[in-house]
Design an enzyme around this catalytic site. Structure first.
Site, mmCIF file in Angstrom:
data_model
loop_
_atom_site.group_PDB
_atom_site.id
_atom_site.type_symbol
_atom_site.label_atom_id
_atom_site.label_comp_id
_atom_site.label_asym_id
_atom_site.label_seq_id
_atom_site.Cartn_x
_atom_site.Cartn_y
_atom_site.Cartn_z
ATOM 1 N N ALA A 32 0.859 -1.196 0.000
ATOM 2 C CA ALA A 32 0.000 0.000 0.000
ATOM 3 C C ALA A 32 0.891 1.239 0.000
ATOM 4 C CB ALA A 32 -0.966 -0.008 1.184
ATOM 5 N N LEU A 33 1.808 1.264 -0.947
ATOM 6 C CA LEU A 33 2.897 2.234 -0.938
ATOM 7 C C LEU A 33 2.431 3.637 -1.321
ATOM 8 C CD1 LEU A 33 5.699 0.065 -2.577
ATOM 9 C CD2 LEU A 33 5.062 0.251 -0.169
ATOM 10 N N HIS A 37 6.968 5.990 1.327
ATOM 11 C CA HIS A 37 7.769 4.820 0.947
ATOM 12 C C HIS A 37 8.687 5.174 -0.223
ATOM 13 C CE1 HIS A 37 4.084 2.760 2.671
ATOM 14 N NE2 HIS A 37 5.051 2.152 3.340
ATOM 15 N N GLY A 147 11.337 4.490 8.048
ATOM 16 C CA GLY A 147 10.807 5.830 8.244
ATOM 17 C C GLY A 147 10.722 6.206 9.712
ATOM 18 N N ASP A 150 7.423 5.759 12.220
ATOM 19 C CA ASP A 150 7.385 4.655 13.184
ATOM 20 C C ASP A 150 8.603 4.794 14.096
ATOM 21 O OD1 ASP A 150 5.038 3.036 12.232
ATOM 22 O OD2 ASP A 150 6.220 3.066 10.398
ATOM 23 N N GLN A 153 9.463 1.909 16.514
ATOM 24 C CA GLN A 153 9.925 0.752 15.746
ATOM 25 C C GLN A 153 11.380 0.925 15.328
ATOM 26 O OE1 GLN A 153 7.591 -1.251 12.411
ATOM 27 N NE2 GLN A 153 8.956 0.034 11.223
ATOM 28 N N VAL A 176 7.450 11.897 5.914
ATOM 29 C CA VAL A 176 6.954 12.595 4.722
ATOM 30 C C VAL A 176 5.483 12.923 4.972
ATOM 31 C CG1 VAL A 176 6.550 12.455 2.233
ATOM 32 C CG2 VAL A 176 8.582 11.395 3.229
ATOM 33 N N SER A 185 0.528 7.754 5.449
ATOM 34 C CA SER A 185 0.353 6.423 6.023
ATOM 35 C C SER A 185 -0.518 5.605 5.095
ATOM 36 C CB SER A 185 -0.321 6.516 7.399
ATOM 37 O OG SER A 185 -0.723 5.234 7.845
#
Length: 285
Positions: A32-33, A37, A147, A150, A153, A176, A185
């Site tokens: 789901a870019l 991304h 990124g 997150d 993460q 971004v 997102s």
């Protein structure tokens, strides 16, 4: 660009490049870019001889199975975007390929993984570490790109790399945003027009809080964000934490750290959105 579905085929393609001394970069994604991304992939392409992008919705990091079912999947559009960005390989495995048997490994990086997302999504980061370690083992990249949206993460993956002694560099890339400020997102695709409008209040509040924080305490800034989100239509705050950017532990005073970050999670309708903002950042070396 080559699309491969098995670790064996991926490694065959990479071994030919490595035999020529080529540098390999990896961008792990769940598909789901979007433009966020794309920025990771473009940087990976610019800094390496070959760019591997994984597209895999990892079931072990979803503690809500309903969320797994609803997670957007757009493989054709993803491949078009990745080809335009200059990716060398798209690695799109099946669940069976990545998990031929259940992964019973347990990753623990307390206190990094016990706060914020770790507290509200038990097991989530264990699943993240399972899949990211599998990707590192399969690709053996020189660099891997993640990124900063997150934020937690990223901190946990850095710690995993340190503890497991992976010989690779983790590259954190800035958030971004849409032109109006909303953090990009994959979950934004699930927002209705009205929810999309409401969601904008999340980033607006964070930006306003940075100005507010310049003349107010940590506790006052916390209350400012909580009260502003509580008053916004269609939003429900799950948490907002002001933390040290390295340890992810709460701070009580701005002078406690040179790296202060605000991390937020908000439900907009049924869609769970995360964002963060830096209040203090160490000077670049």
């Amino acid at each position: 660009m080559e699309i491969v579905h098995t670790i064996k085929d991926l490694q065959a393609g990479l071994s030919a490049l490595r035999a020529q001394g080529k540098k390999v970069g990896l961008v792990p994604t769940m598909g789901a870019l979007h433009a966020g991304h794309a920025s990771l992939v473009k940087r990976c392409v610019a800094e390496n001889d070959a760019a591997v992008v994984s597209v895999f919705v990892n079931p072990t990091q979803f503690n809500d199975k309903n969320d797994l079912v609803k997670y957007p999947r757009t493989p054709e559009a993803d491949c078009r975007l990745l080809e335009a960005c200059g990716a060398t390989f798209v690695f799109a495995p099946s669940v069976e390929e990545m998990y031929p048997e259940p992964d019973t490994r347990r990753f623990s990086y307390a206190p990094l993984d016990t706060v914020m997302e770790g507290a509200f999504r038990p097991g989530h980061f264990n699943g993240v570490c399972q899949i990211v370690s599998k990707l590192f083992d399969a690709v053996k990249p020189d660099c891997a790109y993640f990124g900063e949206k997150d934020f937690q993460q990223l901190a946990i993956i850095r710690e995993m790399v340190r503890q497991m002694k992976y010989p690779l560099e983790i590259v954190g890339c800035p958030i971004v945003r849409e032109e109006d400020g909303l953090a990009l997102s994959s979950r934004n695709a699930r927002l209705s027009a009205e929810e999309r409008k409401n969601a904008l209040k999340i980033s607006q509040t964070l930006f306003e809080s940075r100005t507010f924080a310049a003349s107010h305490t940590v506790a006052e800034t916390q209350k400012f964000v909580e009260d502003t989100i509580a008053a916004a239509p269609g939003l429900r705050l799950e948490y907002f934490e002001l933390v040290d950017g390295n340890t992810l532990q709460k701070i009580a005073d701005w002078e406690e750290t040179s790296y202060a970050v605000g991390c937020i999670t908000v439900f907009c309708g049924e869609v769970r959105l995360i964002d963060n903002i830096k209040y203090k950042e160490p000077a670049a070396l």
